[in-house]
Design a protein around this motif. Sequence first.
Motif, PDB file in Angstrom:
ATOM      1  N   UNK A 107      69.358  40.841  61.044  1.00  0.00           N
ATOM      2  CA  UNK A 107      69.931  39.483  61.500  1.00  0.00           C
ATOM      3  C   UNK A 107      71.498  39.164  60.586  1.00  0.00           C
ATOM      4  N   UNK A 108      71.575  40.179  59.545  1.00  0.00           N
ATOM      5  CA  UNK A 108      72.689  39.675  58.749  1.00  0.00           C
ATOM      6  C   UNK A 108      73.902  39.960  59.479  1.00  0.00           C
ATOM      7  N   UNK A 109      73.993  40.963  60.336  1.00  0.00           N
ATOM      8  CA  UNK A 109      75.305  41.360  61.052  1.00  0.00           C
ATOM      9  C   UNK A 109      75.835  39.885  61.937  1.00  0.00           C
ATOM     10  N   UNK A 110      75.051  39.573  62.751  1.00  0.00           N
ATOM     11  CA  UNK A 110      75.380  38.271  63.554  1.00  0.00           C
ATOM     12  C   UNK A 110      75.589  37.303  62.384  1.00  0.00           C
ATOM     13  N   UNK A 111      75.008  37.042  61.474  1.00  0.00           N
ATOM     14  CA  UNK A 111      75.228  35.790  60.415  1.00  0.00           C
ATOM     15  C   UNK A 111      76.458  36.035  59.859  1.00  0.00           C
ATOM     16  N   UNK A 112      76.744  37.340  59.395  1.00  0.00           N
ATOM     17  CA  UNK A 112      78.091  37.758  58.737  1.00  0.00           C
ATOM     18  C   UNK A 112      79.157  37.494  59.548  1.00  0.00           C
ATOM     19  N   UNK A 113      79.036  37.636  60.980  1.00  0.00           N
ATOM     20  CA  UNK A 113      80.268  37.653  61.745  1.00  0.00           C
ATOM     21  C   UNK A 113      80.273  35.939  62.034  1.00  0.00           C
ATOM     22  N   UNK A 114      79.449  35.155  62.072  1.00  0.00           N
ATOM     23  CA  UNK A 114      79.485  33.981  62.338  1.00  0.00           C
ATOM     24  C   UNK A 114      80.045  33.278  61.132  1.00  0.00           C
ATOM     25  N   UNK A 115      79.601  33.301  59.900  1.00  0.00           N
ATOM     26  CA  UNK A 115      80.409  33.097  58.862  1.00  0.00           C
ATOM     27  C   UNK A 115      81.869  33.240  58.520  1.00  0.00           C
ATOM     28  N   UNK A 116      82.154  34.576  58.990  1.00  0.00           N
ATOM     29  CA  UNK A 116      83.586  35.018  59.043  1.00  0.00           C
ATOM     30  C   UNK A 116      84.359  34.187  59.775  1.00  0.00           C
ATOM     31  N   UNK A 144      75.527  42.772  67.760  1.00  0.00           N
ATOM     32  CA  UNK A 144      75.641  41.681  66.817  1.00  0.00           C
ATOM     33  C   UNK A 144      76.820  40.645  67.199  1.00  0.00           C
ATOM     34  N   UNK A 145      77.730  41.223  67.852  1.00  0.00           N
ATOM     35  CA  UNK A 145      78.893  40.495  68.424  1.00  0.00           C
ATOM     36  C   UNK A 145      78.347  39.491  69.419  1.00  0.00           C
ATOM     37  N   UNK A 146      77.473  39.654  70.393  1.00  0.00           N
ATOM     38  CA  UNK A 146      76.981  38.918  71.347  1.00  0.00           C
ATOM     39  C   UNK A 146      75.879  37.998  70.675  1.00  0.00           C
ATOM     40  N   UNK A 147      75.174  38.252  69.774  1.00  0.00           N
ATOM     41  CA  UNK A 147      74.309  37.394  68.965  1.00  0.00           C
ATOM     42  C   UNK A 147      75.218  36.292  68.282  1.00  0.00           C
ATOM     43  N   UNK A 148      76.383  36.688  67.719  1.00  0.00           N
ATOM     44  CA  UNK A 148      77.219  35.761  67.000  1.00  0.00           C
ATOM     45  C   UNK A 148      78.159  34.913  68.048  1.00  0.00           C
ATOM     46  N   UNK A 149      77.709  34.737  69.338  1.00  0.00           N
ATOM     47  CA  UNK A 149      78.290  34.129  70.314  1.00  0.00           C
ATOM     48  C   UNK A 149      79.917  34.876  71.092  1.00  0.00           C
TER      49      UNK A 149
END
Length: 178
Positions: A107-116, A144-149
């Motif tokens: 889950x670090x990919x979506x979290x990283x994208x959301x944070x950035x 990962x992009x989809x999970x980051x909305x």
Amino acid sequence: MIGWRRVTEDDFPLLGTWLEQPHVARWWNHETTPEAVRRDFGPTARGEEPAQDFLALLDDQPFGLVQRCRLIDYSEYLDELRPVIEVPVGAMSLDYLIGDRGQTGRGLGPAMLTSMVARTWSDHPESDCVIVPVVAANRASWRALEKARFRRAAQGHLTPDNPIDDPLHYVYRLDREV
């Protein structure tokens, strides 16, 4: 909580190691010699390029890389992208990787994208969206992009980073919420 710091020349050996990892090399298709890493990341680290490279940190330890740019600063890329999707003047783009295979699938990919993205809205208040093209075969990246909305806003043919890939890309977009 994910932290960030700008990439410096001291980080180049780490970037070279990450770029050599099979799960990264498959999609980034980047030369990994010290000279190539210095050539390709040096101008950004020194502020000579308009893009920005960040290390993503977990407990102050680097685990990923995010490259961020304003699309308007890269006219050739923008010219290739415009037939596929409308690109607003303030649009930003991201490219990203998780360097250590052991850190993937957590889950670090979506979290990283959301944070950035949150940092992007703060750093670039004039920006109204983030647009990210992903080669269609790179399912882990677009998931990962989809999970980051992010939402899939278009698809079309773009030059892939790796010449073995089909040119079909999915183009994801996340608009700033007002």
